[in-house]
Design a protein around this motif. Structure first.
Motif, PDB file in Angstrom:
ATOM      1  N   THR A   9       0.825  -1.207   0.000  1.00  0.00           N
ATOM      2  CA  THR A   9       0.000   0.000   0.000  1.00  0.00           C
ATOM      3  C   THR A   9       0.858   1.255   0.000  1.00  0.00           C
ATOM      4  O   THR A   9       0.564   2.222  -0.717  1.00  0.00           O
ATOM      5  CB  THR A   9      -0.933  -0.001   1.224  1.00  0.00           C
ATOM      6  OG1 THR A   9      -1.708  -1.199   1.216  1.00  0.00           O
ATOM      7  CG2 THR A   9      -1.843   1.192   1.234  1.00  0.00           C
ATOM      8  N   ILE A  10       1.920   1.246   0.777  1.00  0.00           N
ATOM      9  CA  ILE A  10       2.823   2.402   0.823  1.00  0.00           C
ATOM     10  C   ILE A  10       3.497   2.600  -0.533  1.00  0.00           C
ATOM     11  O   ILE A  10       3.575   3.730  -1.038  1.00  0.00           O
ATOM     12  CB  ILE A  10       3.869   2.235   1.953  1.00  0.00           C
ATOM     13  CG1 ILE A  10       3.186   2.343   3.318  1.00  0.00           C
ATOM     14  CG2 ILE A  10       4.980   3.269   1.823  1.00  0.00           C
ATOM     15  CD1 ILE A  10       4.056   1.948   4.485  1.00  0.00           C
ATOM     16  N   PHE A  11       3.966   1.505  -1.128  1.00  0.00           N
ATOM     17  CA  PHE A  11       4.589   1.614  -2.455  1.00  0.00           C
ATOM     18  C   PHE A  11       3.598   2.118  -3.494  1.00  0.00           C
ATOM     19  O   PHE A  11       3.946   2.904  -4.363  1.00  0.00           O
ATOM     20  CB  PHE A  11       5.157   0.275  -2.906  1.00  0.00           C
ATOM     21  CG  PHE A  11       6.373  -0.162  -2.128  1.00  0.00           C
ATOM     22  CD1 PHE A  11       7.273   0.756  -1.617  1.00  0.00           C
ATOM     23  CD2 PHE A  11       6.613  -1.502  -1.919  1.00  0.00           C
ATOM     24  CE1 PHE A  11       8.387   0.360  -0.917  1.00  0.00           C
ATOM     25  CE2 PHE A  11       7.725  -1.916  -1.221  1.00  0.00           C
ATOM     26  CZ  PHE A  11       8.619  -0.991  -0.712  1.00  0.00           C
ATOM     27  N   ASN A  12       2.360   1.664  -3.402  1.00  0.00           N
ATOM     28  CA  ASN A  12       1.342   2.096  -4.354  1.00  0.00           C
ATOM     29  C   ASN A  12       0.956   3.562  -4.127  1.00  0.00           C
ATOM     30  O   ASN A  12       0.768   4.317  -5.079  1.00  0.00           O
ATOM     31  CB  ASN A  12       0.108   1.202  -4.239  1.00  0.00           C
ATOM     32  CG  ASN A  12      -0.879   1.419  -5.343  1.00  0.00           C
ATOM     33  OD1 ASN A  12      -0.529   1.875  -6.425  1.00  0.00           O
ATOM     34  ND2 ASN A  12      -2.127   1.068  -5.084  1.00  0.00           N
ATOM     35  N   TYR A  13       0.874   3.970  -2.874  1.00  0.00           N
ATOM     36  CA  TYR A  13       0.475   5.341  -2.557  1.00  0.00           C
ATOM     37  C   TYR A  13       1.497   6.355  -3.071  1.00  0.00           C
ATOM     38  O   TYR A  13       1.146   7.391  -3.628  1.00  0.00           O
ATOM     39  CB  TYR A  13       0.288   5.499  -1.047  1.00  0.00           C
ATOM     40  CG  TYR A  13      -0.155   6.878  -0.645  1.00  0.00           C
ATOM     41  CD1 TYR A  13      -1.468   7.288  -0.823  1.00  0.00           C
ATOM     42  CD2 TYR A  13       0.742   7.776  -0.082  1.00  0.00           C
ATOM     43  CE1 TYR A  13      -1.881   8.553  -0.466  1.00  0.00           C
ATOM     44  CE2 TYR A  13       0.345   9.041   0.281  1.00  0.00           C
ATOM     45  CZ  TYR A  13      -0.966   9.430   0.089  1.00  0.00           C
ATOM     46  OH  TYR A  13      -1.371  10.688   0.447  1.00  0.00           O
ATOM     47  N   PHE A  14       2.762   6.057  -2.889  1.00  0.00           N
ATOM     48  CA  PHE A  14       3.810   6.974  -3.327  1.00  0.00           C
ATOM     49  C   PHE A  14       4.280   6.698  -4.752  1.00  0.00           C
ATOM     50  O   PHE A  14       5.257   7.301  -5.198  1.00  0.00           O
ATOM     51  CB  PHE A  14       5.003   6.916  -2.367  1.00  0.00           C
ATOM     52  CG  PHE A  14       4.696   7.477  -1.016  1.00  0.00           C
ATOM     53  CD1 PHE A  14       4.425   8.822  -0.851  1.00  0.00           C
ATOM     54  CD2 PHE A  14       4.658   6.654   0.098  1.00  0.00           C
ATOM     55  CE1 PHE A  14       4.139   9.339   0.400  1.00  0.00           C
ATOM     56  CE2 PHE A  14       4.372   7.163   1.350  1.00  0.00           C
ATOM     57  CZ  PHE A  14       4.108   8.509   1.507  1.00  0.00           C
ATOM     58  N   SER A  15       3.622   5.805  -5.444  1.00  0.00           N
ATOM     59  CA  SER A  15       3.933   5.440  -6.839  1.00  0.00           C
ATOM     60  C   SER A  15       5.395   5.055  -7.018  1.00  0.00           C
ATOM     61  O   SER A  15       6.070   5.481  -7.959  1.00  0.00           O
ATOM     62  CB  SER A  15       3.569   6.578  -7.783  1.00  0.00           C
ATOM     63  OG  SER A  15       2.208   6.885  -7.701  1.00  0.00           O
ATOM     64  N   LEU A  16       5.873   4.244  -6.097  1.00  0.00           N
ATOM     65  CA  LEU A  16       7.261   3.798  -6.165  1.00  0.00           C
ATOM     66  C   LEU A  16       7.447   2.610  -7.099  1.00  0.00           C
ATOM     67  O   LEU A  16       8.558   2.340  -7.549  1.00  0.00           O
ATOM     68  CB  LEU A  16       7.764   3.429  -4.764  1.00  0.00           C
ATOM     69  CG  LEU A  16       7.769   4.581  -3.756  1.00  0.00           C
ATOM     70  CD1 LEU A  16       8.156   4.069  -2.385  1.00  0.00           C
ATOM     71  CD2 LEU A  16       8.708   5.678  -4.200  1.00  0.00           C
TER      72      LEU A  16
END
Length: 119
Positions: free
Chosen positions: A24-31
């Motif tokens: 979710t964190i990777f998806n939120y920050f578009s990493l």
């Protein structure tokens, strides 16, 4: 016996929650690219069930495939209940659940065999 299965189930859900949190964190920050995220959505539960079944197999005395079958079936029942309540059931879901069940059985067998090698 029930304590070992519940302990492995707790391990599964902890790994699943932590993996989903990172995803979710990777998806939120578009990493990560969306294609990589969709692949990780499939791999995280398989990895979680592998680790928890492996640990269950190491704790078992014999017949690791039965322990893996128990744990895998329990997880599939939980997932299937959620899918039937929240979404529709499809052939892709059935194939994915079979992959989870086979992963659980094989990793539990690996765990019990690794225990025998170490003793």
């Amino acid at each position: 016996m029930l304590k070992k299965i519940l302990n492995s189930l707790l391990t599964f859900f902890i790994i699943l929650i932590v993996g989903t949190l990172f995803l979710t964190i990777f998806n939120y920050f578009s990493l990560l690219k969306p294609s990589i995220i969709s692949i990780l959505k499939l791999i995280i539960p398989i990895f979680a069930i592998f680790i928890s079944s492996y640990r269950l197999g190491k704790q078992s005395e014999k017949k690791g495939y039965i322990e893996g079958l128990k744990l895998g079936s329990l997880i599939i029942i939980i997932f299937l209940t959620l899918v039937l309540l929240l979404d529709k059931f499809s052939l892709k879901s059935l194939i994915y659940y079979l992959i989870l069940l086979l992963t659980s059985i094989l990793s539990s067998m690996i765990g019990i065999n690794r225990k025998k090698l170490n003793t």
